[in-house]
Design a protein around this motif. Structure first.
Motif, PDB file in Angstrom:
ATOM      1  N   PHE A 173      -6.743   9.575   5.212  1.00 26.46           N
ATOM      2  CA  PHE A 173      -5.583   8.735   5.392  1.00 26.46           C
ATOM      3  C   PHE A 173      -4.346   9.528   4.998  1.00 26.46           C
ATOM      4  O   PHE A 173      -4.375  10.299   4.051  1.00 26.46           O
ATOM      5  CB  PHE A 173      -5.667   7.478   4.512  1.00 26.46           C
ATOM      6  CG  PHE A 173      -6.770   6.539   4.895  1.00 26.46           C
ATOM      7  CD1 PHE A 173      -6.691   5.779   6.037  1.00 26.46           C
ATOM      8  CD2 PHE A 173      -7.893   6.422   4.085  1.00 26.46           C
ATOM      9  CE1 PHE A 173      -7.710   4.906   6.388  1.00 26.46           C
ATOM     10  CE2 PHE A 173      -8.909   5.555   4.424  1.00 26.46           C
ATOM     11  CZ  PHE A 173      -8.818   4.792   5.576  1.00 26.46           C
ATOM     12  N   PHE A 217      -4.524   4.730   1.831  1.00 25.74           N
ATOM     13  CA  PHE A 217      -5.054   3.737   2.766  1.00 25.74           C
ATOM     14  C   PHE A 217      -3.951   2.907   3.405  1.00 25.74           C
ATOM     15  O   PHE A 217      -3.916   2.730   4.625  1.00 25.74           O
ATOM     16  CB  PHE A 217      -6.038   2.835   2.019  1.00 25.74           C
ATOM     17  CG  PHE A 217      -6.592   1.714   2.856  1.00 25.74           C
ATOM     18  CD1 PHE A 217      -7.539   1.959   3.843  1.00 25.74           C
ATOM     19  CD2 PHE A 217      -6.151   0.408   2.676  1.00 25.74           C
ATOM     20  CE1 PHE A 217      -8.049   0.928   4.620  1.00 25.74           C
ATOM     21  CE2 PHE A 217      -6.657  -0.623   3.450  1.00 25.74           C
ATOM     22  CZ  PHE A 217      -7.609  -0.367   4.417  1.00 25.74           C
ATOM     23  N   GLY A 266      -1.700   4.854   5.762  1.00 30.82           N
ATOM     24  CA  GLY A 266      -2.423   5.118   6.997  1.00 30.82           C
ATOM     25  C   GLY A 266      -2.440   3.906   7.916  1.00 30.82           C
ATOM     26  O   GLY A 266      -2.265   4.022   9.131  1.00 30.82           O
ATOM     27  N   LEU A 272      -5.141   6.107  12.752  1.00 27.65           N
ATOM     28  CA  LEU A 272      -5.352   5.729  11.362  1.00 27.65           C
ATOM     29  C   LEU A 272      -5.519   6.952  10.468  1.00 27.65           C
ATOM     30  O   LEU A 272      -5.083   6.954   9.319  1.00 27.65           O
ATOM     31  CB  LEU A 272      -6.588   4.830  11.260  1.00 27.65           C
ATOM     32  CG  LEU A 272      -6.921   4.262   9.880  1.00 27.65           C
ATOM     33  CD1 LEU A 272      -5.771   3.418   9.356  1.00 27.65           C
ATOM     34  CD2 LEU A 272      -8.193   3.419   9.964  1.00 27.65           C
ATOM     35  N   PHE A 273      -6.137   7.998  10.985  1.00 30.93           N
ATOM     36  CA  PHE A 273      -6.401   9.191  10.193  1.00 30.93           C
ATOM     37  C   PHE A 273      -5.577  10.376  10.696  1.00 30.93           C
ATOM     38  O   PHE A 273      -5.142  10.404  11.854  1.00 30.93           O
ATOM     39  CB  PHE A 273      -7.890   9.568  10.265  1.00 30.93           C
ATOM     40  CG  PHE A 273      -8.799   8.554   9.627  1.00 30.93           C
ATOM     41  CD1 PHE A 273      -9.109   8.627   8.284  1.00 30.93           C
ATOM     42  CD2 PHE A 273      -9.353   7.524  10.384  1.00 30.93           C
ATOM     43  CE1 PHE A 273      -9.947   7.713   7.695  1.00 30.93           C
ATOM     44  CE2 PHE A 273     -10.188   6.596   9.803  1.00 30.93           C
ATOM     45  CZ  PHE A 273     -10.493   6.679   8.453  1.00 30.93           C
TER      46      PHE A 273
END
Length: 221
Positions: free
Chosen positions: A44, A48, A51, A62-63
């Motif tokens: 991330f 989190f 992200g 997301l990543f």
């Protein structure tokens, strides 16, 4: 690190050579090929919640991926963007730059990726409710569908909606009709974005929205 933008403006890609111990951060799924002994880690960006913000509000995945050379000698990888178009590089020296959703390709260590509120004007202009703000010290590579035009603005400038790729944080976006009501509705231009301020604006010559508008009527219902 040696990184060179290659290919034509329509199909640009980034050729990267990493010396021992060097790392490059990329958008997820940007790698098209690499030496087998490069190390890849996915994470991330900034944790989190950051992200998640990048994915749902900034239009990014997301990543992010980190490619590191942990062996002796130089290792190579090739990075591409998901749509055909041009790729550009800027050097950040403690300053920042704003990108439209999906424009980020890669950056060196020392560059931070953050999501900031862009405003309802940006959303109506099909640029997204949030913008990706890149800051720090290092190199940033970004791209978009079509060729990329750089304009230095000192005052006001008109850009069609969904054509802004990036801009200096000092630039403000305003929405307006392209002309009068009749001309805007029947001349095909509709709403446009008026950028106000002093700084650099990057414009893409093509847009995905324009492409889909051209393709959709050609498919039978």
């Amino acid at each position: 690190m040696k990184a060179e933008i290659k290919g034509s403006a329509a199909f640009a890609y980034l050729d990267v050579e990493l010396d021992e111990g060097e790392t490059i951060t990329t958008e997820s799924d940007a790698m098209s090929s690499m030496d087998a002994d490069l190390d890849l880690t996915a994470q991330f960006n900034g944790g989190f919640f950051t992200g998640l913000a990048r994915k749902f509000f900034g239009g990014e995945t997301l990543f992010i991926s980190k490619f590191t050379n942990n062996v002796t000698g130089t290792r190579r990888l090739t990075l591409v963007q998901p749509t055909p178009g041009e790729v550009k590089c800027i050097e950040l020296n403690g300053d920042s730059f704003c990108l439209q959703p999906g424009a980020f390709l890669a950056c060196t260590d020392g560059v931070d990726l953050g999501v900031r509120w862009a405003g309802f004007t940006s959303f109506i202009a099909r640029e997204g409710l949030f913008k990706l703000e890149v800051s720090g010290n290092g190199k940033l590579w970004y791209g978009a569908y079509g060729a990329l035009l750089e304009r230095e603005i000192d005052g006001e400038y008109i850009i069609d909606t969904s054509h802004i790729v990036g801009y200096d944080p000092s630039i403000k976006l305003k929405l307006q009709l392209a002309g009068g009501i009749f001309s805007s509705l029947f001349g095909g231009e509709g709403l446009v974005t008026r950028v106000v301020g002093k700084g650099k604006v990057v414009i893409q010559t093509r847009s995905i929205a324009g492409l889909t508008s051209w393709i959709n009527p050609k498919f039978p219902m």
